[in-house]
Design a protein around this motif. Structure first.
Motif, mmCIF file in Angstrom:
data_model
loop_
_atom_site.group_PDB
_atom_site.id
_atom_site.type_symbol
_atom_site.label_atom_id
_atom_site.label_comp_id
_atom_site.label_asym_id
_atom_site.label_seq_id
_atom_site.Cartn_x
_atom_site.Cartn_y
_atom_site.Cartn_z
ATOM 1 N N SER A 156 7.064 9.246 -5.558
ATOM 2 C CA SER A 156 5.898 10.047 -5.937
ATOM 3 C C SER A 156 6.359 11.461 -6.263
ATOM 4 O O SER A 156 7.416 11.888 -5.814
ATOM 5 C CB SER A 156 4.890 10.051 -4.801
ATOM 6 O OG SER A 156 5.471 10.562 -3.635
ATOM 7 N N THR A 178 6.159 -0.151 -5.786
ATOM 8 C CA THR A 178 5.328 -0.891 -6.730
ATOM 9 C C THR A 178 5.709 -2.352 -6.646
ATOM 10 O O THR A 178 6.887 -2.701 -6.774
ATOM 11 C CB THR A 178 5.560 -0.386 -8.175
ATOM 12 O OG1 THR A 178 5.242 1.003 -8.221
ATOM 13 C CG2 THR A 178 4.717 -1.151 -9.163
ATOM 14 N N GLY A 212 0.779 -1.228 0.000
ATOM 15 C CA GLY A 212 0.000 0.000 0.000
ATOM 16 C C GLY A 212 0.811 1.279 0.000
ATOM 17 O O GLY A 212 0.241 2.368 -0.026
ATOM 18 N N HIS A 213 2.134 1.187 0.010
ATOM 19 C CA HIS A 213 2.950 2.406 0.084
ATOM 20 C C HIS A 213 3.011 3.101 -1.270
ATOM 21 O O HIS A 213 3.245 2.471 -2.301
ATOM 22 C CB HIS A 213 4.369 2.080 0.574
ATOM 23 C CG HIS A 213 5.091 3.287 1.040
ATOM 24 N ND1 HIS A 213 5.709 4.163 0.175
ATOM 25 C CD2 HIS A 213 5.270 3.795 2.280
ATOM 26 C CE1 HIS A 213 6.244 5.146 0.859
ATOM 27 N NE2 HIS A 213 5.995 4.955 2.142
ATOM 28 N N ARG A 214 2.839 4.414 -1.259
ATOM 29 C CA ARG A 214 2.762 5.179 -2.516
ATOM 30 C C ARG A 214 4.055 5.155 -3.327
ATOM 31 O O ARG A 214 4.033 5.355 -4.534
ATOM 32 C CB ARG A 214 2.359 6.620 -2.234
ATOM 33 C CG ARG A 214 3.433 7.400 -1.501
ATOM 34 C CD ARG A 214 3.107 8.882 -1.390
ATOM 35 N NE ARG A 214 4.278 9.570 -0.947
ATOM 36 C CZ ARG A 214 4.462 10.020 0.294
ATOM 37 N NH1 ARG A 214 3.525 9.867 1.179
ATOM 38 N NH2 ARG A 214 5.570 10.633 0.622
ATOM 39 N N ASP A 215 5.195 4.929 -2.669
ATOM 40 C CA ASP A 215 6.473 4.974 -3.380
ATOM 41 C C ASP A 215 7.007 3.595 -3.755
ATOM 42 O O ASP A 215 8.117 3.475 -4.254
ATOM 43 C CB ASP A 215 7.528 5.693 -2.535
ATOM 44 C CG ASP A 215 7.231 7.182 -2.383
ATOM 45 O OD1 ASP A 215 6.422 7.709 -3.164
ATOM 46 O OD2 ASP A 215 7.802 7.811 -1.480
ATOM 47 N N GLY A 220 7.910 13.651 -3.774
ATOM 48 C CA GLY A 220 8.092 12.757 -2.618
ATOM 49 C C GLY A 220 9.506 12.359 -2.448
ATOM 50 O O GLY A 220 10.435 13.032 -2.821
#
Length: 167
Positions: A163, A144, A139-142, A166
């Protein structure tokens, strides 16, 4: 120009110029430690470069990188000699994945990829069955998730995808 570093008797701290600092977690494999230290030093240089150019965004980003590397090394966050709770494991797992991914991406290795298993070995100091680590990384935005061909969490790999503005 490396100077001799004194350790406290219990090995939990180093003493530099009379000041105690938390030592890195000795359970981290030497090759992983070297990557994390490489990222820490690069991040510290980026803080200096951003400061010299008065770029507040660059300084803030670089300071987040320093924080991630130091948490991954065990120098910040929950003390590595204390039994970690799930929250501390997740914090260290995310920091480890980000710091290792950045180090590897900067070195042109593995496109900045990090294996779930190696993150857990650093963060949990051994195997962990906690699904909270996988959920946090997924779930971390940075980060994949990258298909590694296997179906288990241990086979899963992550790539650092900063991001905008980020990390």
């Amino acid at each position: 120009m490396s100077r001799e570093v004194e350790r406290t008797e219990d090995g939990r701290h180093i003493v530099v110029d009379g000041r105690r600092w938390r030592a890195s977690d000795p359970a981290i494999d030497d090759d992983v430690r070297a990557e994390l230290v490489r990222e820490l030093m690069a991040a510290r240089r980026a803080v200096g470069a951003g400061s010299r150019s008065s770029d507040e965004d660059a300084v803030a980003s670089a300071r987040r990188r320093v924080q991630d590397a130091k948490v991954a090394l065990g120098e910040r966050g929950r003390a590595w000699w204390e039994p970690p709770d799930d929250e501390a494991i997740v914090e260290r797992a995310v920091a480890t994945a980000l710091a290792l991914g950045r180090a590897r991406g900067a070195a042109g290795e593995s496109a900045g990829e990090v294996a779930h298993g190696e993150v857990v070995r650093v963060a949990a100091r051994g195997p962990s069955t906690s699904s909270s680590v996988r959920e946090a990384l997924d779930g971390h935005r940075d980060l994949t998730a990258v298909d590694a061909g296997g179906g288990s969490a241990g086979d899963r790999r992550y790539r650092v995808e900063p991001s905008p503005g980020g990390s």
